[in-house]
Design a protein around this motif. Structure first.
Motif, PDB file in Angstrom:
ATOM      1  N   TYR A   1       0.901  -1.099  -0.010  1.00  7.78           N
ATOM      2  CA  TYR A   1       0.052  -0.052  -0.016  1.00  7.78           C
ATOM      3  C   TYR A   1       0.888   1.133  -0.068  1.00  7.78           C
ATOM      4  CZ  TYR A   1      -2.764   4.088   2.039  1.00  7.78           C
ATOM      5  OH  TYR A   1      -3.096   5.167   2.010  1.00  7.78           O
ATOM      6  N   ARG A   2       0.230   2.209  -0.657  1.00  6.68           N
ATOM      7  CA  ARG A   2       1.277   3.572  -0.989  1.00  6.68           C
ATOM      8  C   ARG A   2       0.224   4.739  -0.860  1.00  6.68           C
ATOM      9  NH1 ARG A   2       3.727   3.735  -6.682  1.00  6.68           N
ATOM     10  NH2 ARG A   2       5.103   1.789  -5.963  1.00  6.68           N
ATOM     11  N   PRO A   3       0.665   5.391   0.227  1.00  8.18           N
ATOM     12  CA  PRO A   3      -0.391   6.651   0.132  1.00  8.18           C
ATOM     13  C   PRO A   3      -0.297   7.325  -0.844  1.00  8.18           C
ATOM     14  CG  PRO A   3       0.933   6.389   2.110  1.00  8.18           C
ATOM     15  CD  PRO A   3       1.382   5.511   1.191  1.00  8.18           C
TER      16      PRO A   3
ATOM     17  N   ARG B   1      -2.909   1.536  -8.458  1.00  6.46           N
ATOM     18  CA  ARG B   1      -3.524   0.379  -7.525  1.00  6.46           C
ATOM     19  C   ARG B   1      -2.840   0.037  -6.104  1.00  6.46           C
ATOM     20  NH1 ARG B   1      -4.318  -2.966 -13.327  1.00  6.46           N
ATOM     21  NH2 ARG B   1      -5.221  -0.954 -14.142  1.00  6.46           N
ATOM     22  N   HIS B   2      -1.469   0.563  -6.098  1.00  8.05           N
ATOM     23  CA  HIS B   2      -0.858   0.825  -4.540  1.00  8.05           C
ATOM     24  C   HIS B   2      -1.700   1.417  -3.730  1.00  8.05           C
ATOM     25  CE1 HIS B   2       3.054  -1.414  -5.448  1.00  8.05           C
ATOM     26  NE2 HIS B   2       2.860  -1.131  -6.732  1.00  8.05           N
ATOM     27  N   ASN B   3      -2.014   2.575  -4.289  1.00  3.37           N
ATOM     28  CA  ASN B   3      -2.798   3.371  -3.591  1.00  3.37           C
ATOM     29  C   ASN B   3      -4.189   2.797  -2.894  1.00  3.37           C
ATOM     30  OD1 ASN B   3      -2.326   6.111  -5.676  1.00  3.37           O
ATOM     31  ND2 ASN B   3      -1.219   5.411  -4.124  1.00  3.37           N
TER      32      ASN B   3
ATOM     33  N   ILE C   1       1.241  -4.893  -5.048  1.00  4.37           N
ATOM     34  CA  ILE C   1       2.427  -5.282  -4.432  1.00  4.37           C
ATOM     35  C   ILE C   1       3.736  -5.404  -5.307  1.00  4.37           C
ATOM     36  CG2 ILE C   1       1.966  -7.798  -4.194  1.00  4.37           C
ATOM     37  CD1 ILE C   1       2.771  -7.554  -1.308  1.00  4.37           C
ATOM     38  N   ASP C   2       4.516  -5.057  -4.835  1.00  4.94           N
ATOM     39  CA  ASP C   2       5.943  -5.362  -5.526  1.00  4.94           C
ATOM     40  C   ASP C   2       6.824  -6.426  -4.593  1.00  4.94           C
ATOM     41  OD1 ASP C   2       5.204  -3.114  -7.146  1.00  4.94           O
ATOM     42  OD2 ASP C   2       6.374  -1.767  -6.142  1.00  4.94           O
ATOM     43  N   VAL C   3       7.227  -7.328  -5.287  1.00  5.21           N
ATOM     44  CA  VAL C   3       7.773  -8.490  -4.744  1.00  5.21           C
ATOM     45  C   VAL C   3       8.696  -8.989  -5.466  1.00  5.21           C
ATOM     46  CG1 VAL C   3       5.742  -9.038  -3.225  1.00  5.21           C
ATOM     47  CG2 VAL C   3       5.983 -10.049  -5.634  1.00  5.21           C
TER      48      VAL C   3
ATOM     49  N   ARG D   1       5.432  -4.713 -17.885  1.00  6.04           N
ATOM     50  CA  ARG D   1       6.555  -3.954 -17.651  1.00  6.04           C
ATOM     51  C   ARG D   1       7.568  -4.342 -16.574  1.00  6.04           C
ATOM     52  NH1 ARG D   1       6.489   0.478 -21.730  1.00  6.04           N
ATOM     53  NH2 ARG D   1       4.340   0.506 -22.392  1.00  6.04           N
ATOM     54  N   GLU D   2       6.986  -4.877 -15.317  1.00  8.10           N
ATOM     55  CA  GLU D   2       7.806  -5.085 -14.141  1.00  8.10           C
ATOM     56  C   GLU D   2       7.537  -6.451 -13.651  1.00  8.10           C
ATOM     57  OE1 GLU D   2       6.045  -1.994 -11.706  1.00  8.10           O
ATOM     58  OE2 GLU D   2       7.140  -0.072 -13.006  1.00  8.10           O
ATOM     59  N   TRP D   3       8.399  -7.156 -13.822  1.00 12.95           N
ATOM     60  CA  TRP D   3       8.273  -8.596 -13.045  1.00 12.95           C
ATOM     61  C   TRP D   3       7.788  -8.677 -11.690  1.00 12.95           C
ATOM     62  CZ3 TRP D   3      11.188  -9.624  -8.923  1.00 12.95           C
ATOM     63  CH2 TRP D   3      12.636  -8.992  -9.194  1.00 12.95           C
ATOM     64  N   TRP D   4       8.187  -7.605 -10.989  1.00  5.18           N
ATOM     65  CA  TRP D   4       7.857  -7.475  -9.456  1.00  5.18           C
ATOM     66  C   TRP D   4       6.443  -7.041  -9.172  1.00  5.18           C
ATOM     67  CZ3 TRP D   4      11.812  -4.482 -12.004  1.00  5.18           C
ATOM     68  CH2 TRP D   4      11.324  -3.154 -12.206  1.00  5.18           C
ATOM     69  N   HIS D   5       5.825  -6.442  -9.963  1.00  2.00           N
ATOM     70  CA  HIS D   5       4.412  -5.871  -9.625  1.00  2.00           C
ATOM     71  C   HIS D   5       3.595  -6.919  -9.960  1.00  2.00           C
ATOM     72  CE1 HIS D   5       1.725  -2.313  -9.300  1.00  2.00           C
ATOM     73  NE2 HIS D   5       1.030  -2.921 -10.114  1.00  2.00           N
ATOM     74  N   PHE D   6       2.658  -6.851  -8.982  1.00  2.00           N
ATOM     75  CA  PHE D   6       1.195  -7.519  -9.240  1.00  2.00           C
ATOM     76  C   PHE D   6      -0.071  -6.816  -8.589  1.00  2.00           C
ATOM     77  CE2 PHE D   6       4.810 -10.589  -9.079  1.00  2.00           C
ATOM     78  CZ  PHE D   6       4.645 -11.454 -10.129  1.00  2.00           C
TER      79      PHE D   6
HETATM   80 ZN   LIG Z   1       4.339  -1.692  -8.214  1.00  2.00          ZN
END
Ligand SMILES: [Zn+2]
Length: 227
Positions: free
Chosen positions: A110-112, A139-141, A146-148, A204-209
């Motif tokens: 989660y990101r404000p 979507r983080h907001n 999540i980035d993992v 574009r980002e393997w870590w982002h879901f």
């Molecule tokens: Zn992300």
């Protein structure tokens, strides 16, 4: 089961989602102090701190340090929250990959909203396709992204993936075919395990879901200290 056939079918199912996500990532400048108000019914925020559900999920919250692409700490605390159903799904992923010798490592959750706005302002124009536009929020907001990555259960050290977190080059793209065979295997192990529990990968980002049903949660700007 994390079979090769399953890998192919999971990735194939995700293609329309990936295309839409990539389109949403492009945008113009935004100077407002709040995100655009969305119409419709939303679920009540139920953000939960991930490590309270499973302390074996490891944290490396890069935006709480200067070790991120901005070179600045944007969070006052190294903490990670998700909507409860997404957090419980992540716990299931962590349990599933233990049998392969890995655990989940979280870079961001989660990101404000105000941090999304700062990221947008800091990011150079030619890299803005990698960050969410403040007008619509990330979507983080919503507490549903999540980035993992993975860590080694024996050594406790992060696995060497195909590129670093927030690498804004084609190496971060899911379809990038470079790197070693082991790095490709790790990337797809993570993607398949996450996808099986309802997390959609981002091309574009393997870590982002993004967790399924993310649209049902509102964009929020609550700081970690109020959660
Ligand atoms: Zn992300």
């Amino acid at each position: 089961m994390l079979t090769r056939n399953h890998a192919k079918s999971s990735i194939r199912r995700s293609v329309p989602v990936l295309a839409v996500t990539a389109m949403l990532a492009c945008s113009l400048c935004y100077a407002g102090s709040k995100p655009t108000k969305e119409k419709g019914e939303f679920r009540t925020n139920d953000l939960v701190e991930i490590v309270t559900l499973d302390p074996t999920i490891m944290l490396d919250i890069r935006y709480a340090t200067s070790n991120n692409f901005t070179g600045k700490a944007l969070y006052p605390e190294a903490r990670a929250f998700l909507q409860r159903e997404a957090a419980l799904a992540l716990v299931r992923v962590n349990a599933k990959i233990k049998k392969y010798g890995y655990g989940i490592l979280v870079y961001d959750a989660y990101r404000p909203w105000s941090v999304t706005k700062k990221l947008w302002q800091i990011t150079p124009q030619n890299k803005k396709m990698y960050v969410a536009k403040p007008k619509v929020g990330s979507r983080h907001n919503r507490g549903c992204a999540i980035d993992v990555s993975l860590y080694d259960l024996v050594t406790g050290k992060p696995m060497k993936m195909i590129c670093e977190y927030d690498d804004m080059t084609e190496r971060a793209h899911i379809c990038y075919r470079g790197g070693t065979i082991d790095q490709q295997k790790l990337k797809y192990l993570l993607i398949i395990a996450m996808n099986e529990e309802g997390f959609m990968p981002f091309s574009r980002e393997w870590w982002h879901f993004d967790y399924k049903g993310w649209k049902r949660y509102p964009v929020s700007d609550m700081p970690f200290s109020e959660l």
